[in-house]
Design a protein around this motif. Structure first.
Motif, short mmCIF file in Angstrom:
data_model
loop_
_atom_site.label_atom_id
_atom_site.label_comp_id
_atom_site.label_asym_id
_atom_site.label_seq_id
_atom_site.Cartn_x
_atom_site.Cartn_y
_atom_site.Cartn_z
N ILE A 38 0.86 -1.19 0.00
CA ILE A 38 0.00 0.00 0.00
C ILE A 38 0.89 1.24 0.00
N ASP A 39 0.85 1.94 -1.10
CA ASP A 39 1.63 3.18 -1.27
C ASP A 39 0.71 4.30 -0.84
N PHE A 40 1.04 4.96 0.28
CA PHE A 40 0.17 6.03 0.72
C PHE A 40 0.95 7.15 1.38
N SER A 41 0.32 8.27 1.47
CA SER A 41 0.89 9.54 1.97
C SER A 41 1.86 10.09 0.92
N SER A 42 3.04 9.47 0.81
CA SER A 42 4.00 9.77 -0.27
C SER A 42 4.09 11.26 -0.64
N PRO A 43 4.41 12.10 0.33
CA PRO A 43 4.49 13.54 0.03
C PRO A 43 5.79 13.91 -0.67
N ASN A 44 5.81 15.11 -1.20
CA ASN A 44 7.04 15.63 -1.78
C ASN A 44 7.83 16.32 -0.68
N ILE A 45 9.13 16.07 -0.63
CA ILE A 45 9.91 16.65 0.46
C ILE A 45 10.20 18.13 0.17
N LEU B 127 11.74 10.34 -15.47
CA LEU B 127 10.57 11.05 -14.97
C LEU B 127 9.83 10.28 -13.89
N TYR B 128 8.86 10.98 -13.32
CA TYR B 128 7.98 10.40 -12.31
C TYR B 128 7.45 9.05 -12.79
N ALA B 129 6.96 9.01 -14.03
CA ALA B 129 6.38 7.77 -14.57
C ALA B 129 7.41 6.65 -14.61
N ASN C 285 5.93 4.50 1.89
CA ASN C 285 5.91 5.95 1.69
C ASN C 285 6.88 6.28 0.56
N PHE C 286 6.31 6.49 -0.61
CA PHE C 286 7.11 6.75 -1.82
C PHE C 286 7.38 8.25 -1.88
N LEU C 287 8.35 8.67 -1.09
CA LEU C 287 8.63 10.11 -0.99
C LEU C 287 8.95 10.73 -2.35
N MET D 269 -1.34 -1.34 -4.23
CA MET D 269 -2.28 -0.23 -4.29
C MET D 269 -1.58 1.11 -4.18
N TYR D 270 -2.15 2.07 -4.86
CA TYR D 270 -1.65 3.43 -4.84
C TYR D 270 -2.76 4.34 -4.34
N VAL D 271 -2.63 4.80 -3.12
CA VAL D 271 -3.67 5.67 -2.55
C VAL D 271 -3.28 7.11 -2.90
N VAL D 272 -3.76 7.54 -4.02
CA VAL D 272 -3.34 8.84 -4.57
C VAL D 272 -4.58 9.52 -5.15
N ASP D 273 -4.62 10.84 -5.10
CA ASP D 273 -5.82 11.56 -5.53
C ASP D 273 -6.24 11.21 -6.96
N GLY E 254 -6.87 12.94 -9.34
CA GLY E 254 -6.19 13.74 -10.35
C GLY E 254 -5.04 13.00 -11.03
N GLN E 255 -4.52 11.97 -10.36
CA GLN E 255 -3.41 11.23 -10.97
C GLN E 255 -3.89 9.96 -11.68
N GLY E 256 -5.17 9.93 -11.97
CA GLY E 256 -5.74 8.75 -12.63
C GLY E 256 -5.04 8.40 -13.93
N ARG F 255 10.12 6.36 -12.80
CA ARG F 255 10.47 5.93 -11.44
C ARG F 255 9.37 5.05 -10.85
N ASP F 256 8.11 5.34 -11.18
CA ASP F 256 7.02 4.50 -10.69
C ASP F 256 7.09 3.09 -11.30
N LEU F 257 7.47 3.01 -12.57
CA LEU F 257 7.60 1.68 -13.20
C LEU F 257 8.68 0.88 -12.49
N HIS G 39 -1.96 9.15 -14.84
CA HIS G 39 -0.61 8.65 -14.54
C HIS G 39 -0.65 7.15 -14.25
N PHE G 40 -1.60 6.73 -13.42
CA PHE G 40 -1.66 5.31 -13.07
C PHE G 40 -2.25 4.48 -14.20
N GLY G 41 -3.22 5.03 -14.87
CA GLY G 41 -3.81 4.31 -16.00
C GLY G 41 -2.72 3.95 -17.00
#
Ligand code: ARG
Length: 586
Positions: free
Chosen positions: A118-125, A311-313, A158-160, A333-337, A339-341, A315-317, A343-345
């Protein structure tokens, strides 16, 4: 838990019809209509197999059940068999299990042997945790706890967001201003310090091209692994984590893995090589992209910039594969708003194109935005209290705790100062968290302190009070009824008692719905129903003396206290699963 009621019914039917228990169990269901009893069996399939009319079988089974299960009333309603139990029968079936394991209503072993990331919170530092971070953080936290309760091995990740050009800028600013570690150390809030630095260097870069160039140079040095750049980046990261930990500490949230984007920065080669060798990579203006038009995505996914940066994409792969290697997940799972649909799609589509064994195990658990009530504007606003200012999560939590403190002091002045502080903490945080979880996650959340802290509302504090009320009854029983006999379930004869028992029994269905839909609101709503059932049971005693838990008949009190204990444990555990603390005194 409801299975404890269903099993004897299914057993009796199976025996009567000479069938396997496992065949009959799924046919015993909660009633389809209110008032149609506690369980129902639609007799169509069973009747067909026996070549009789369903209504006939229903009445035959009704007779069988009435004679085999004491305390059960069974009747046929057309092709349906309806079964209701006496309160004592339900109590007899459920209370022993609840005494053995008080949390059993909120346990399930369906996930045994399975693992979930479960990837969650994951804020930007180098930025603050803003109020909106409550969503990912607490939806993720409660899902982690609920999956655990269902037997899954859970990796909380936490995927910072700790990589990107912003850090080159920060380093450039730091160098220009000749800052030192002691400057940062001296700051009250290190992230605020870094934010201010970022604003200054950005303004300078806009005004002066040579400053912008400096920032780019530092970004490049950072990407190339330059020692000085790396060391400063680490300083910024540590400073951010210090601040993050304060907030996670307030919320009671933990993680198992802190591998952020930067961790994957030098592990991208295999990802690129794999995309290349599968023939998925194409060139677009010097950049490398994957074309997903056949999958319905108009724009190709950018995998590598023309200057070689990833890129972000990308790094996620890399992170996705790494998680599979490390945890061999059955679900990720990616608990992310919401708005990033896209990106994950896109990311999930790439995994599919690569024929990854885990391609079908990836889930984007999206959610809507959080809106804060603004007194001046008299409206719910997004993201900021005053225009343009980010609303900090710590500020909201602390304000909520302060307001809760006033409520607690008024409600129960007898509590010591320390106790009041602890309760205010539980209530203040719980108000924010429950408000966030109580409705379906895809909708937007409206937050107003008065609503979230309303004791009569659908709130965390309402549930916490219900729990504390049960605790206080148990304490009173322990101190005044020391010589009570063991509670006899036969003495539980009230319908409101049975109702509470059934609400407890149905918790497991809520748990299952929560897991199937990654929707903590299912559990939240079931807890509200349970609390309402408890409240009407307990309130009956104020009108009718004989309904009191602790009344004149010690034997009855002893029986009722068993139900109090079961309800208290279930409510307390349910709150814990949502990430709330349930104080014993309030
Ligand atoms: N850091 C990102 C952001 O703040 C969220 C990361 C979510 N997780 C992920 N694996 N992409 O928007």
């Amino acid at each position: 838990m409801l299975d404890l009621l269903r099993a004897p019914v299914a057993q009796a039917i199976a025996q009567h019809l000479d069938l396997d228990l496992a065949e009959v169990m799924p046919l015993v269901i909660p009633p389809t209509k209110a008032g149609a009893g506690d369980l129902a069996v639609p007799c169509f399939a069973l009747a067909k197999a026996r070549k009789v009319a369903p209504p006939r079988l229903a009445s035959e089974l009704a007779d069988t059940l009435a004679s085999t299960i004491p305390g059960a009333q069974a009747s046929a309603a057309g092709p349906f068999l309806n079964i209701s139990f006496s309160p004592a029968t339900v109590a007899g079936m459920l209370l022993p299990a609840l005494a053995d394991n008080p949390c059993v209503a909120l346990r399930d072993d369906s996930g045994a042997g399975h693992s979930v990331c479960i990837d969650f919170s994951s804020p930007n530092i180098a930025k603050h945790l803003a109020f909106h971070h409550i969503r990912s953080t607490m939806i993720g936290n409660s899902l982690a706890r609920i999956y655990q309760a269902c037997g899954w091995d859970v990796a909380r990740i936490n995927f910072l967001g700790d990589w990107g050009t912003a850090f080159g800028r920060l380093i450039a600013g730091w160098k220009r201003e000749n800052l030192s570690l002691s400057d940062l150390e001296a700051a009250d809030d290190k992230v605020t310090f870094l934010n201010a630095l970022y604003v200054r260097i950005s303004t300078a870069a806009e005004a002066d091209a040579s400053v912008a160039e400096e920032a780019r140079t530092w970004s490049k040095r950072l990407e190339d692994g330059d020692t000085e750049a790396r060391e400063l980046w680490q300083v910024f990261k540590d400073a951010s984590l210090t601040e993050f930990h304060k907030v996670y500490g307030l919320l009671g949230v933990d993680f198992d893995s802190w591998k952020g984007e930067a961790y994957y920065e030098d592990k991208m080669a295999p990802v690129l090589a794999e995309l290349e060798s599968s023939g998925l990579l194409s060139k677009d203006d010097g950049a490398s992209v994957v074309d997903l038009s056949a999958e319905g995505f108009k724009k190709p996914v950018l995998i590598k910039r023309a200057d070689g940066g990833t890129l972000y994409a990308t790094r996620d792969l890399a992170a996705c594969q790494d998680r599979f290697n490390e945890f061999n997940f059955d679900r990720s799972m990616y608990v992310v708003d919401l708005g990033q649909g896209l990106h994950f799609g896109v990311g999930f589509a790439v995994a599919k194109k690569l024929d990854k064994p885990y391609a079908d195990r990836l889930r984007h658990v999206g959610f809507g935005v959080v809106l804060m009530w603004d007194e001046t504007e008299q409206a719910f606003l997004k993201g900021s209290s005053k225009k343009g200012r980010v609303l900090l999560l710590t500020d909201v939590l602390n304000e909520s705790i302060t307001r809760a403190r006033a409520i607690v002091a008024e409600k129960n002045p007898e509590l010591s100062d320390d106790e009041q502080n602890a309760v205010a903490h539980a209530v203040g945080i719980g108000a924010v968290v429950f408000n966030d979880l109580k409705n379906g996650r895809k909708g937007d959340v409206k937050f107003r302190y008065e609503d979230a802290l309303n004791m009569q509302g659908d709130t965390g504090v309402y549930l916490q009070f219900a729990h504390a009320r049960l605790c206080s009854i148990e304490r009173r029983f322990a101190s005044t009824c020391a010589d009570a006999p063991a509670g006899d379930v036969q003495l539980l004869t009230r319908d409101d008692e049975k109702n509470v028992l059934l609400l407890i029994a149905r918790m497991r269905d809520a748990l299952r719905l929560t897991l199937d839909n990654d929707e903590p609101s299912q559990l939240a709503q079931a807890l509200l129903q349970l609390a309402a059932g408890i409240s009407s049971w307990l309130s009956a005693g104020s009108k009718d003396h004989s309904a009191r838990v602790i009344g004149d008949d010690l034997a009855v009190s002893a029986a009722r206290i068993r139900l109090v204990a079961a309800a208290r444990a279930t409510l307390g555990e349910g709150l814990r699963l949502l990430g709330l603390i349930a104080p014993e005194r309030m």
